[in-house]
Write a protein that holds these residues in place. Sequence first.
Motif, PDB file in Angstrom:
ATOM      1  N   TYR A  31       0.833  -1.194   0.000  1.00  0.00           N
ATOM      2  CA  TYR A  31       0.000   0.000   0.000  1.00  0.00           C
ATOM      3  C   TYR A  31       0.870   1.248   0.000  1.00  0.00           C
ATOM      4  N   ASN A  55       0.669   5.550   1.086  1.00  0.00           N
ATOM      5  CA  ASN A  55      -0.082   6.546   1.846  1.00  0.00           C
ATOM      6  C   ASN A  55       0.891   7.632   2.252  1.00  0.00           C
ATOM      7  N   GLN A  56       0.358   8.685   2.834  1.00  0.00           N
ATOM      8  CA  GLN A  56       1.215   9.756   3.297  1.00  0.00           C
ATOM      9  C   GLN A  56       1.963   9.325   4.556  1.00  0.00           C
ATOM     10  N   TYR A  77       0.293   8.367   7.952  1.00  0.00           N
ATOM     11  CA  TYR A  77      -0.770   7.949   7.024  1.00  0.00           C
ATOM     12  C   TYR A  77      -2.090   8.633   7.342  1.00  0.00           C
ATOM     13  N   SER A 136      -7.695   7.138   3.765  1.00  0.00           N
ATOM     14  CA  SER A 136      -7.221   7.203   2.378  1.00  0.00           C
ATOM     15  C   SER A 136      -6.515   5.940   1.902  1.00  0.00           C
ATOM     16  N   TRP A 137      -6.608   4.868   2.653  1.00  0.00           N
ATOM     17  CA  TRP A 137      -5.985   3.623   2.186  1.00  0.00           C
ATOM     18  C   TRP A 137      -6.662   3.145   0.909  1.00  0.00           C
TER      19      TRP A 137
END
Length: 116
Positions: A95, A97-98, A101, A105-106
């Motif tokens: 995955y 993400n930021q 995380y 938003s995953w």
Amino acid sequence: QVQFVESGGGLVQPGGSLRLPCVASGSTFRYVGMGWYRQTPGNQRELIASIMGNGGRSNYADAIKGRFTISRDDARQTMYLEMSGMNPDDTAVYYCNQIPYLRTSWGQGTQVTVSS
């Protein structure tokens, strides 16, 4: 809402290579740190590689150091994970993400399987 779409997974033999892209939506991509995470059944999702915004530096978990490379193309709002020298322990769902995380938003992730 920021969203991430991972792709590029598949079946690879031990010692093989894969390249995973992650496409992000939103206007702040170039300014934020991004990371690749992976999860195996029964285990928590773990951060394995990160890259800061504005050309910042990258960091790697010991398990992948020297074999995987994280990079980003801010103009395309895309982050990549180049994987080489893969082994069965790399089998997981990957995955992006930021950093840190965004819980909502995953994406769906992309399955990577290393097997002969």
